[in-house]
Design an enzyme around this catalytic site. Structure first.
Site, short mmCIF file in Angstrom:
data_model
loop_
_atom_site.label_atom_id
_atom_site.label_comp_id
_atom_site.label_asym_id
_atom_site.label_seq_id
_atom_site.Cartn_x
_atom_site.Cartn_y
_atom_site.Cartn_z
N HIS A 185 8.79 -3.99 23.66
CA HIS A 185 8.03 -2.86 23.08
C HIS A 185 7.34 -3.25 21.77
O HIS A 185 7.32 -2.47 20.83
CB HIS A 185 8.94 -1.66 22.79
CG HIS A 185 9.88 -1.33 23.89
ND1 HIS A 185 9.48 -0.75 25.06
CD2 HIS A 185 11.22 -1.47 23.99
CE1 HIS A 185 10.53 -0.56 25.84
NE2 HIS A 185 11.60 -0.99 25.22
N HIS A 186 6.75 -4.44 21.71
CA HIS A 186 6.11 -4.89 20.47
C HIS A 186 4.64 -5.23 20.67
O HIS A 186 4.18 -6.28 20.18
CB HIS A 186 6.85 -6.11 19.90
CG HIS A 186 8.28 -5.83 19.55
ND1 HIS A 186 9.24 -6.82 19.45
CD2 HIS A 186 8.92 -4.67 19.27
CE1 HIS A 186 10.40 -6.27 19.12
NE2 HIS A 186 10.23 -4.97 19.01
#
Ligand SMILES: Cc1cc2nc3c(=O)[nH]c(=O)nc-3n(C[C@H](O)[C@H](O)[C@H](O)COP(=O)(O)OP(=O)(O)OC[C@H]3O[C@@H](n4cnc5c(N)ncnc54)[C@H](O)[C@@H]3O)c2cc1C
Length: 535
Positions: free
Chosen positions: A465-466
């Site tokens: 989730h980056h």
């Protein structure tokens, strides 16, 4: 209605901007957020994160089939709620390595964003419960704390890493990033410190700040090369809102390039393919997507050493009571509180593998839960060379975008990720963990060659989730914004969120995004930059 500044997206960056810009009472600020409120207590509870990755308060998107992961489609949680990612994330507070930011300057031309120049902005946000020194401070809006009551298996994990030669580190955000230890967390008094609770709630009553939830921006309105405002959809219909000074995009690394493209700003060929009239041909928009891909080892425990059994009804009820009455117990845990940074290649300029110890199995979406108590060790390669894209499927603002992180397009990423997975597995096999770990469940003892581990990764890898980089700042041909975050070729428009980072930092991305918004607010208000850190 007219405002001075319209901020589009009330996530990690948007809430910081709303706070800092509206601190000047002479300007009228509007914050627009497509998602709803964060009133539900699950947002406040640190362990509420486990529910969040499974679709709560999310846009519900997935990647396109990943060409280099055997065509797999990966679930891709992106927040849709006030506070954005900071309201649903695992609350790890990490800043990465000094060299990450120095590379923004030397390799992308993002003048003014070197580590010494951005460190004061990290500190300005910070309300660290324990540390105050050249790297840390207190009194800022964002709560930063250490885990309240780490489990014995977490301490054993740190010992196991040392048995493998990886030193203990008490502060990954200090002078040295290398090593294993407990993470700092964006929590305060056993509650999540999101950008919403830390930056927005305390200033919601300012007369010059308007916050509109459940309001999706459909389009940025541009006339003769200058932004005039935005068109939004609300429950009551479509509205046009005017910005007298600037529109600031903070819709995230997927949302910002998506909205630019919906407004006709992006690579002309991609816009034409989606049926969107071209307003401004800017090839970097939605290009240069970078993300961390997570691989993991799951082990069966010798007993009840993690939080897996808390899922049983009577224990869930007891955990809730403990939390509400005493602010103790499993609910105070972010479930990923321990881990650290190490090397796939000892020649690398700084650690390039990050580990997250998960206090259970099946914590995140798509990761299978075990019947008996389990423990998870995630490993992510931190400086991927692969680049992906965010594109439109059509000009319909309701349609999901085409998300292509293009994981492992560069074979170097695959090689280093598999090295990281091997390291994770070796740590779990060290003597210090023997009393806690019965056997490896995944990948499983029978998978050993690089090809076998790659096949395992194709089946199981997930996003960390980056996403960043899709409106990158800099001075090269692919740059979307200048180092002062102005969109190239259009007046009155800036971008300030994770999308402007030219390279993904070697860490989780919430603290770096908050830093970007802190610095952006000074730039927008025309304030001089904070003096560079003396370190
Ligand atoms: C499940 C998950 C776990 C994570 N765990 C961690 C962690 O533990 N530690 C860490 O450091 N980082 C973590 N991250 C990453 C971190 O939270 C993000 O990097 C950060 O939140 C990005 O901030 P942003 O402001 O760029 O975007 P976001 O926070 O995503 O904010 C964008 C906001 O804009 C809104 N928006 C988008 N389009 C529109 C539109 N058209 N109109 C109006 N509003 C719009 C969205 O609804 C959203 O609220 C995690 C992220 C996720 C999703």
């Amino acid at each position: 209605m007219a405002y001075d500044y319209i901020i589009v997206g009330g996530g990690s960056a948007g809430c910081v901007l709303a706070n800092r810009l509206s601190a000047d009472p002479s300007v009228k600020v509007l914050l627009l957020e497509a998602g709803g409120s964060d009133w539900n207590p699950l947002f406040r509870m640190p362990a509420g994160f486990a529910k969040m990755t499974k679709g709560v308060a999310s846009w519900g998107w997935s990647t396109v089939p990943q060409k280099h992961l055997n065509g797999r489609v990966i679930w891709y949680t992106q927040a849709k709620v006030i506070g954005g990612g900071s309201s649903i994330n695992a609350q790890l507070y990490t800043r990465g390595n000094a060299q990450d930011y120095d590379a923004w300057v030397t390799d992308a031309g993002a003048k003014g964003w070197s580590y010494r120049e951005v460190l004061p902005y990290f500190i300005r946000s910070e309300d660290n419960e324990r540390l105050v020194n050249a790297y840390h401070g207190y009194g800022g809006p964002l709560g930063v704390s250490y885990p309240i009551n780490p489990l014995p298996i977490s301490h054993a994990f740190i010992r196991a890493a040392q048995e493998l030669g990886i030193p203990f580190n008490a502060d990954f955000n200090g002078a040295v990033q290398d090593g294993m230890g407990h993470y700092q967390l964006s929590t305060r008094n056993a509650e999540r410190s999101s950008a919403s609770s830390a930056f927005l709630k305390p200033v919601r009553s300012r007369a010059n700040l308007t916050v509109r939830l459940n309001t999706q921006t459909l389009k940025i309105d541009i006339e003769k090369g200058r932004v005039t405002g935005v068109t939004v959809a609300t429950g009551r219909g479509i509205e046009t809102l005017r910005a007298d000074r600037e529109v600031i995009l903070s819709s995230g690394a997927i949302g910002s390039p998506r909205l630019l493209q919906l407004s006709g700003v992006g690579p002309a060929d991609a816009l034409k393919a989606a049926g969107v009239p071209v307003v401004h041909d800017l090839p970097g928009v939605g290009s240069n997507l970078q993300d961390h891909l997570d691989l993991y080892v799951i082990c069966e425990c010798t007993g009840d050493h993690t939080f897996d059994r808390v899922a049983q009804l009577h224990r869930t009820v007891w955990a809730g009571v403990q939390y509400l009455l005493f602010k103790t117990g499993p609910v105070t845990s972010t479930l990923f509180e321990t881990g650290g940074f190490w090397y796939a290649d000892k020649q690398a300029r700084s650690p390039e593998i990050q580990f997250h110890l998960g206090l259970g199995s099946g914590i995140e979406a798509g990761v299978a839960a075990m019947k008996n108590p389990g423990v998870t060790l995630n490993s992510a390669f931190l400086r991927p060379r692969s680049r992906g894209t965010v594109r439109l499927a059509s000009g319909d603002p309701k349609a999901a975008p085409l998300l292509d992180p293009n994981y492992w397009a560069d074979p170097h990423d695959r090689k280093c990720a598999i090295e990281g997975l091997r390291l994770a597995r070796y740590i779990m096999r060290q003597p210090a963990l023997k009393p806690f770990v019965l056997a490896e469940h995944l990948p499983g003892d029978d998978l050993n060659t690089n090809e076998e581990l790659a096949q395992y990764a194709y089946r199981s890898a997930k996003t960390d989730h980056h996403p960043v980089g899709t409106c990158a700042m800099g001075n090269g041909p692919g740059a979307v914004v200048t180092p002062d975050l102005k969109l190239r070729g259009i007046e009155g428009l800036r971008v300030a969120d994770a999308s402007v980072m030219p390279f993904v930092p070697s860490c989780n991305t919430n603290a770096p995004t908050i830093m970007v918004a802190e610095k952006a607010s000074d730039i927008i208000l025309g304030k001089p930059p904070l003096p560079p850190a003396e370190i």
